[in-house]
Structures are given as structure tokens and as C-alpha cells.
Motif scaffolding. Sequence first.
Motif, PDB file in Angstrom:
ATOM      1  N   VAL A 105       1.256  11.065   4.287  1.00 14.43           N
ATOM      2  CA  VAL A 105       0.268  12.122   4.049  1.00 14.43           C
ATOM      3  C   VAL A 105       0.866  13.484   4.381  1.00 14.43           C
ATOM      4  N   GLU A 106       1.522  13.591   5.531  1.00  9.54           N
ATOM      5  CA  GLU A 106       2.147  14.863   5.925  1.00  9.54           C
ATOM      6  C   GLU A 106       3.202  15.302   4.911  1.00  9.54           C
ATOM      7  N   ARG A 107       4.003  14.361   4.436  1.00 11.44           N
ATOM      8  CA  ARG A 107       5.034  14.682   3.440  1.00 11.44           C
ATOM      9  C   ARG A 107       4.381  15.219   2.158  1.00 11.44           C
ATOM     10  N   ASN A 108       3.313  14.575   1.725  1.00  9.30           N
ATOM     11  CA  ASN A 108       2.596  15.026   0.532  1.00  9.30           C
ATOM     12  C   ASN A 108       2.049  16.430   0.743  1.00  9.30           C
ATOM     13  N   TYR A 153       0.837  -1.205   0.000  1.00  5.17           N
ATOM     14  CA  TYR A 153       0.000   0.000   0.000  1.00  5.17           C
ATOM     15  C   TYR A 153       0.873   1.257   0.000  1.00  5.17           C
ATOM     16  N   LEU A 154       1.875   1.283   0.866  1.00  2.33           N
ATOM     17  CA  LEU A 154       2.740   2.457   0.946  1.00  2.33           C
ATOM     18  C   LEU A 154       3.508   2.675  -0.356  1.00  2.33           C
ATOM     19  N   LYS A 155       3.920   1.589  -1.011  1.00  2.00           N
ATOM     20  CA  LYS A 155       4.604   1.713  -2.304  1.00  2.00           C
ATOM     21  C   LYS A 155       3.635   2.232  -3.369  1.00  2.00           C
ATOM     22  N   HIS A 162      -4.357   6.159  12.763  1.00  7.85           N
ATOM     23  CA  HIS A 162      -3.823   5.052  13.570  1.00  7.85           C
ATOM     24  C   HIS A 162      -2.621   4.344  12.936  1.00  7.85           C
ATOM     25  N   ASP A 163      -2.075   4.901  11.866  1.00  6.90           N
ATOM     26  CA  ASP A 163      -0.965   4.277  11.152  1.00  6.90           C
ATOM     27  C   ASP A 163       0.122   5.334  10.939  1.00  6.90           C
ATOM     28  N   ALA A 164       1.182   5.249  11.715  1.00  6.40           N
ATOM     29  CA  ALA A 164       2.233   6.273  11.688  1.00  6.40           C
ATOM     30  C   ALA A 164       2.906   6.394  10.319  1.00  6.40           C
ATOM     31  N   ALA A 165       3.136   5.285   9.646  1.00  6.06           N
ATOM     32  CA  ALA A 165       3.791   5.338   8.333  1.00  6.06           C
ATOM     33  C   ALA A 165       2.890   6.030   7.312  1.00  6.06           C
ATOM     34  N   ALA A 166       1.619   5.721   7.335  1.00 11.81           N
ATOM     35  CA  ALA A 166       0.672   6.375   6.427  1.00 11.81           C
ATOM     36  C   ALA A 166       0.564   7.857   6.762  1.00 11.81           C
ATOM     37  N   ASN A 202      -7.818   9.908   0.830  1.00 14.35           N
ATOM     38  CA  ASN A 202      -8.419   8.671   1.355  1.00 14.35           C
ATOM     39  C   ASN A 202      -7.548   8.080   2.459  1.00 14.35           C
ATOM     40  N   THR A 203      -6.245   8.104   2.246  1.00 17.54           N
ATOM     41  CA  THR A 203      -5.308   7.577   3.245  1.00 17.54           C
ATOM     42  C   THR A 203      -5.374   8.409   4.521  1.00 17.54           C
ATOM     43  N   ALA A 204      -5.482   9.722   4.361  1.00 16.07           N
ATOM     44  CA  ALA A 204      -5.565  10.611   5.526  1.00 16.07           C
ATOM     45  C   ALA A 204      -6.761  10.264   6.399  1.00 16.07           C
ATOM     46  N   SER A 205      -7.885   9.953   5.772  1.00 27.19           N
ATOM     47  CA  SER A 205      -9.082   9.671   6.573  1.00 27.19           C
ATOM     48  C   SER A 205      -9.160   8.217   7.031  1.00 27.19           C
TER      49      SER A 205
END
Length: 194
Positions: A125-128, A55-57, A117-121, A109-112
Amino acid sequence: MARTKEFDPDAALQAAQELFWQRGYEATSMSDLVDRLGIGRASIYATFGNKHELYLKALERYDRAGLPPMVRELSQPGPALPAVRSVVRRYATEAADEQLRANGCLVTNTASELAPHDAAAARHVERNWDQLEAVLHSALIRAQAQGELPADRDPLTLARMLLVLMQGLRVVGKASADPARVRDAAEQALALLD
């Protein structure tokens, strides 16, 4: 001797990205991924890692396709405000488009869905958002220096407002059947740039 991959990893990653984008992370099972990618579970794990890593990739791939064109558009020499307006209006148009709004934005979508509850996600999102805010901020600084934006406006707070607006357009557009809702909000926000 190592076996040669019998599939195109980039095509598989694109297929995974599309599936996650359509269904979301939680609603996509490994079986769904096996079916959509057309490769075995072991090949998915060997190439991409587990579902979360995949998912992260896929999210990274989504960013690589979407952010650079916007950066180029907002960084062009000449008047900057027309480019900012164009980007915001495009977000509103896409958010109101019947076919595009169903999926929304994978980052939004990932943000919401995952970021709470997912630090990597959340980091992704913050980087984007940091990148989008920075490019908007830079364009607004240029606009102010060129006399397009009044001197009493703060380019950073305007960039943050536009970032929040653009993400909100994606959320509201995905859920609302009224395209005027997102278009009117975008135009009202753009009026603050005058």
C-alpha cells in the motif's frame, strides 16, 4: 518429466484478483478460490503459493493495470493542471458510480482490511501511495513551473492532500449512496489549485 500447466496463470490471477476485490481477503476462502479459478488447490499452491501470497500477487497485478495509465496521463507534455483535475474527477466519478463503487479500490480496501496488521500488505500500500504521490508531485511541480499553479503553493503538500482525498473518495464512495458527497469534496479540493 514435469507436467505442463493446464490453465493460464494470468487468467487465474485475474480471476483471483476479481474475487479478492469483490469480497476482500478474509471473506475469500481457498474453496472460493478453487471454485472461481477452476483449478485444484494443489495447482494454486504450486503456481501462486498460499492464499496470502496469491493475494499479494493479485494486488501487484492490479497495480500494473492501474498505475501506468495514470502516470502517462500526468506525465504528458503541455499543461499539467488539466491532467491533475481529470485524474481527481475520474476518482470521484468512479467512487460515485453505482456499479464501480461496490468493489471500491483494491489498494484502498487492502489499506483498511490488511495493512494495520500485515506488514507485507502495508508495504505494498505504501509503495502504491508513494508512486501516486510522486507522479502527482511531479505534475504539480511542472504546473508551477509553467505558471499554472501559484508560486506560493507547495506542490508536495498539495500532492499529499490529493492522494489522501483520492483514497478517501474511494472509501466514502463505497459506503455512501450520495454521489454528490464525493463529487463536491473533489471539486472543493481542486479549488485549492487555483
